[in-house]
Design a protein around this motif. Structure first.
Motif, PDB file in Angstrom:
ATOM      1  N   MET A 238       0.826  -1.207   0.000  1.00 20.32           N
ATOM      2  CA  MET A 238       0.000   0.000   0.000  1.00 20.32           C
ATOM      3  C   MET A 238       0.860   1.258   0.000  1.00 20.32           C
ATOM      4  O   MET A 238       0.537   2.252  -0.662  1.00 20.32           O
ATOM      5  CB  MET A 238      -0.934  -0.007   1.210  1.00 20.32           C
ATOM      6  N   THR A 239       1.977   1.210   0.733  1.00 16.65           N
ATOM      7  CA  THR A 239       2.883   2.350   0.766  1.00 16.65           C
ATOM      8  C   THR A 239       3.466   2.628  -0.619  1.00 16.65           C
ATOM      9  O   THR A 239       3.556   3.784  -1.051  1.00 16.65           O
ATOM     10  CB  THR A 239       4.025   2.103   1.766  1.00 16.65           C
ATOM     11  N   ALA A 240       3.850   1.555  -1.321  1.00 16.47           N
ATOM     12  CA  ALA A 240       4.399   1.724  -2.670  1.00 16.47           C
ATOM     13  C   ALA A 240       3.367   2.350  -3.601  1.00 16.47           C
ATOM     14  O   ALA A 240       3.692   3.248  -4.397  1.00 16.47           O
ATOM     15  CB  ALA A 240       4.858   0.366  -3.213  1.00 16.47           C
ATOM     16  N   VAL A 241       2.116   1.900  -3.501  1.00 16.26           N
ATOM     17  CA  VAL A 241       1.047   2.464  -4.329  1.00 16.26           C
ATOM     18  C   VAL A 241       0.864   3.944  -4.009  1.00 16.26           C
ATOM     19  O   VAL A 241       0.754   4.791  -4.915  1.00 16.26           O
ATOM     20  CB  VAL A 241      -0.274   1.702  -4.113  1.00 16.26           C
ATOM     21  N   LEU A 242       0.836   4.278  -2.719  1.00 15.32           N
ATOM     22  CA  LEU A 242       0.614   5.667  -2.316  1.00 15.32           C
ATOM     23  C   LEU A 242       1.758   6.582  -2.735  1.00 15.32           C
ATOM     24  O   LEU A 242       1.523   7.716  -3.171  1.00 15.32           O
ATOM     25  CB  LEU A 242       0.425   5.736  -0.797  1.00 15.32           C
ATOM     26  N   VAL A 243       2.987   6.102  -2.618  1.00 12.90           N
ATOM     27  CA  VAL A 243       4.134   6.934  -3.002  1.00 12.90           C
ATOM     28  C   VAL A 243       4.077   7.246  -4.501  1.00 12.90           C
ATOM     29  O   VAL A 243       4.258   8.392  -4.924  1.00 12.90           O
ATOM     30  CB  VAL A 243       5.463   6.236  -2.644  1.00 12.90           C
ATOM     31  N   GLY A 244       3.814   6.221  -5.299  1.00  7.07           N
ATOM     32  CA  GLY A 244       3.713   6.441  -6.733  1.00  7.07           C
ATOM     33  C   GLY A 244       2.581   7.394  -7.088  1.00  7.07           C
ATOM     34  O   GLY A 244       2.745   8.285  -7.943  1.00  7.07           O
ATOM     35  N   TYR A 245       1.456   7.228  -6.413  1.00  7.90           N
ATOM     36  CA  TYR A 245       0.296   8.080  -6.676  1.00  7.90           C
ATOM     37  C   TYR A 245       0.564   9.507  -6.221  1.00  7.90           C
ATOM     38  O   TYR A 245       0.174  10.483  -6.886  1.00  7.90           O
ATOM     39  CB  TYR A 245      -0.919   7.507  -5.958  1.00  7.90           C
ATOM     40  N   ALA A 246       1.247   9.661  -5.094  1.00  9.99           N
ATOM     41  CA  ALA A 246       1.573  10.991  -4.577  1.00  9.99           C
ATOM     42  C   ALA A 246       2.458  11.756  -5.560  1.00  9.99           C
ATOM     43  O   ALA A 246       2.246  12.951  -5.811  1.00  9.99           O
ATOM     44  CB  ALA A 246       2.269  10.879  -3.222  1.00  9.99           C
ATOM     45  N   VAL A 247       3.450  11.074  -6.123  1.00  9.07           N
ATOM     46  CA  VAL A 247       4.338  11.712  -7.097  1.00  9.07           C
ATOM     47  C   VAL A 247       3.552  12.119  -8.339  1.00  9.07           C
ATOM     48  O   VAL A 247       3.721  13.228  -8.872  1.00  9.07           O
ATOM     49  CB  VAL A 247       5.493  10.762  -7.471  1.00  9.07           C
ATOM     50  N   TYR A 248       2.680  11.236  -8.790  1.00  8.87           N
ATOM     51  CA  TYR A 248       1.862  11.523  -9.976  1.00  8.87           C
ATOM     52  C   TYR A 248       0.986  12.757  -9.741  1.00  8.87           C
ATOM     53  O   TYR A 248       0.932  13.661 -10.575  1.00  8.87           O
ATOM     54  CB  TYR A 248       0.993  10.314 -10.299  1.00  8.87           C
ATOM     55  N   LEU A 249       0.293  12.804  -8.596  1.00  4.72           N
ATOM     56  CA  LEU A 249      -0.609  13.920  -8.314  1.00  4.72           C
ATOM     57  C   LEU A 249       0.160  15.221  -8.084  1.00  4.72           C
ATOM     58  O   LEU A 249      -0.317  16.304  -8.443  1.00  4.72           O
ATOM     59  CB  LEU A 249      -1.469  13.597  -7.086  1.00  4.72           C
ATOM     60  N   TRP A 250       1.339  15.127  -7.494  1.00  5.68           N
ATOM     61  CA  TRP A 250       2.130  16.327  -7.213  1.00  5.68           C
ATOM     62  C   TRP A 250       2.417  17.110  -8.487  1.00  5.68           C
ATOM     63  O   TRP A 250       2.412  18.336  -8.502  1.00  5.68           O
ATOM     64  CB  TRP A 250       3.433  15.921  -6.528  1.00  5.68           C
ATOM     65  N   ARG A 251       2.669  16.380  -9.556  1.00  7.88           N
ATOM     66  CA  ARG A 251       2.972  17.022 -10.832  1.00  7.88           C
ATOM     67  C   ARG A 251       1.749  17.683 -11.454  1.00  7.88           C
ATOM     68  O   ARG A 251       1.885  18.449 -12.423  1.00  7.88           O
ATOM     69  CB  ARG A 251       3.551  15.980 -11.799  1.00  7.88           C
ATOM     70  N   ARG A 252       0.583  17.377 -10.943  1.00  7.03           N
ATOM     71  CA  ARG A 252      -0.654  17.953 -11.488  1.00  7.03           C
ATOM     72  C   ARG A 252      -1.252  19.036 -10.598  1.00  7.03           C
ATOM     73  O   ARG A 252      -2.321  19.556 -10.896  1.00  7.03           O
ATOM     74  CB  ARG A 252      -1.666  16.823 -11.732  1.00  7.03           C
ATOM     75  N   LEU A 253      -0.547  19.365  -9.530  1.00  4.63           N
ATOM     76  CA  LEU A 253      -0.994  20.471  -8.690  1.00  4.63           C
ATOM     77  C   LEU A 253      -0.685  21.794  -9.369  1.00  4.63           C
ATOM     78  O   LEU A 253       0.339  21.929 -10.051  1.00  4.63           O
ATOM     79  CB  LEU A 253      -0.283  20.430  -7.336  1.00  4.63           C
ATOM     80  N   PRO A 254      -1.538  22.798  -9.192  1.00  3.30           N
ATOM     81  CA  PRO A 254      -1.214  24.136  -9.701  1.00  3.30           C
ATOM     82  C   PRO A 254       0.067  24.636  -9.050  1.00  3.30           C
ATOM     83  O   PRO A 254       0.316  24.393  -7.874  1.00  3.30           O
ATOM     84  CB  PRO A 254      -2.416  24.982  -9.268  1.00  3.30           C
ATOM     85  N   ASN A 255       0.917  25.313  -9.833  1.00  5.64           N
ATOM     86  CA  ASN A 255       2.146  25.872  -9.278  1.00  5.64           C
ATOM     87  C   ASN A 255       1.817  26.938  -8.247  1.00  5.64           C
ATOM     88  O   ASN A 255       0.870  27.702  -8.402  1.00  5.64           O
ATOM     89  CB  ASN A 255       2.999  26.498 -10.392  1.00  5.64           C
ATOM     90  N   ASP A 256       2.643  27.007  -7.199  1.00  7.21           N
ATOM     91  CA  ASP A 256       2.415  28.046  -6.181  1.00  7.21           C
ATOM     92  C   ASP A 256       2.510  29.438  -6.776  1.00  7.21           C
ATOM     93  O   ASP A 256       1.849  30.358  -6.332  1.00  7.21           O
ATOM     94  CB  ASP A 256       3.455  27.900  -5.060  1.00  7.21           C
ATOM     95  N   THR A 257       3.337  29.590  -7.804  1.00 10.03           N
ATOM     96  CA  THR A 257       3.449  30.900  -8.423  1.00 10.03           C
ATOM     97  C   THR A 257       2.187  31.274  -9.180  1.00 10.03           C
ATOM     98  O   THR A 257       1.935  32.435  -9.452  1.00 10.03           O
ATOM     99  CB  THR A 257       4.630  30.914  -9.406  1.00 10.03           C
ATOM    100  N   GLN A 258       1.373  30.248  -9.521  1.00 11.04           N
ATOM    101  CA  GLN A 258       0.133  30.501 -10.215  1.00 11.04           C
ATOM    102  C   GLN A 258      -1.024  30.666  -9.238  1.00 11.04           C
ATOM    103  O   GLN A 258      -2.126  31.021  -9.612  1.00 11.04           O
ATOM    104  CB  GLN A 258      -0.176  29.347 -11.164  1.00 11.04           C
ATOM    105  N   PHE A 259      -0.732  30.386  -7.988  1.00 13.79           N
ATOM    106  CA  PHE A 259      -1.807  30.396  -6.990  1.00 13.79           C
ATOM    107  C   PHE A 259      -2.268  31.810  -6.702  1.00 13.79           C
ATOM    108  O   PHE A 259      -3.449  32.095  -6.568  1.00 13.79           O
ATOM    109  CB  PHE A 259      -1.302  29.715  -5.707  1.00 13.79           C
ATOM    110  N   GLY A 260      -1.331  32.716  -6.566  1.00 13.06           N
ATOM    111  CA  GLY A 260      -1.702  34.115  -6.299  1.00 13.06           C
ATOM    112  C   GLY A 260      -2.110  34.330  -4.864  1.00 13.06           C
ATOM    113  O   GLY A 260      -2.120  33.436  -4.042  1.00 13.06           O
ATOM    114  N   GLN A 261      -2.475  35.506  -4.547  1.00 10.58           N
ATOM    115  CA  GLN A 261      -2.923  35.867  -3.205  1.00 10.58           C
ATOM    116  C   GLN A 261      -4.444  35.951  -3.196  1.00 10.58           C
ATOM    117  O   GLN A 261      -5.059  36.513  -4.096  1.00 10.58           O
ATOM    118  CB  GLN A 261      -2.333  37.210  -2.786  1.00 10.58           C
ATOM    119  N   ALA A 262      -5.024  35.382  -2.146  1.00  7.93           N
ATOM    120  CA  ALA A 262      -6.485  35.377  -2.065  1.00  7.93           C
ATOM    121  C   ALA A 262      -6.983  36.779  -1.709  1.00  7.93           C
ATOM    122  O   ALA A 262      -6.305  37.527  -1.036  1.00  7.93           O
ATOM    123  CB  ALA A 262      -6.951  34.398  -1.017  1.00  7.93           C
TER     124      ALA A 262
END
Length: 262
Positions: A238-262
């Motif tokens: 399960m840990t191996a699955v989660l680590v792989g999935y975490a890396v995959y999702l991390w690359r699809r997060l919006p960049n912090d520089t694109q986040f802006g200020q609320a």
């Protein structure tokens, strides 16, 4: 404290999410995290102090955890914006999240690692507790806690929320938990919290985490805290699955520089 929707213009899939503008976001996150476990701890202590039988104790704990979820919902309602801004809406960008298939594999691995041998009455009690826990933890840790850190950027919010979530699992030591098991639980909770927080940021919804949490916890409660060789192999898988999935999702997060200020 001000709350609003962070304005993000990076993709039609990315949704504005609730963001708290506070002076001390990390302190606020810790307070929110503690708020999410207070009634859970009281529920455990109440059941032990009263010497309740197992099904009754489970239902009593579910009642305390359910009350915690309701309090979290009230905080969401009082702080604004709408519940949808915190993630109570239909998930989007499911293809980007691989339709949560890697996450769905975890309860399957868990079932394969140990038999479920509980009476029907206790199994029902575990399901009720799993429902209460899933709503409470997703409301507090992926709803409110992420909102308290999101002004720092989505990536920092994901990391911070997962660390607080995992660290608070160490309180199981005070409930008599076996140290080795609690240590594994801490590491696994950090990783699970990381992936669930990523899913909120990618899909804009809490529902994936809520549904998964119900399934996983119902199974986990029913097989107990065994540390057999088979169970440890399952945890590693399960840990191996989660680590792989975490890396995959991390690359699809919006960049912090694109986040802006609320």
């Amino acid at each position: 404290m001000q709350t609003e929707l962070a304005q993000i213009e990076v993709s039609p899939h990315v949704r504005p999410m609730a963001t708290w503008e506070v002076r001390l976001p990390w302190f606020c996150a810790i307070v929110v995290g503690l708020g999410g476990v207070v009634l859970t701890a009281f529920g455990t202590g109440f059941s032990q102090a009263r010497g309740l039988d197992e099904p009754t104790a489970t239902y009593a704990q579910a009642a305390f955890v359910g009350a915690s979820a309701l309090i979290g919902l009230v905080i969401m309602w009082r702080t604004r914006p709408t519940l949808a801004g915190y993630g109570f809406r239909r998930p989007r960008a499911m293809a980007d999240a691989l339709w949560a298939i890697p996450l769905a594999a975890l309860p399957v691995i868990l079932v394969a690692s140990a038999p479920i041998a509980v009476a029907a009455s206790q199994a029902l009690a575990y399901v009720v507790l799993a429902i209460a826990v899933s709503f409470s933890e997703e409301i507090w840790f992926r709803g409110l806690l992420l909102a308290s850190l999101r002004s720092l950027g989505r990536r920092r919010a994901v990391v911070g929320a997962s660390m607080v979530f995992g660290t608070l699992h160490l309180t199981n030591l005070f409930a008599g938990g076996e140290p080795t098991f609690v240590g594994l639980q801490f590491a696994f909770a950090c990783l699970v919290g990381f992936v669930l927080a990523e899913l909120v940021e990618v899909t804009g919804s809490l529902w994936i985490g809520i549904v998964w949490h119900i399934l996983y916890d119902a199974v986990a409660f029913s097989i107990g805290d065994s540390l057999s060789r088979v169970t440890l192999v399952a945890v590693a898988a399960m840990t191996a699955v989660l680590v792989g999935y975490a890396v995959y999702l991390w690359r699809r997060l919006p960049n912090d520089t694109q986040f802006g200020q609320a």
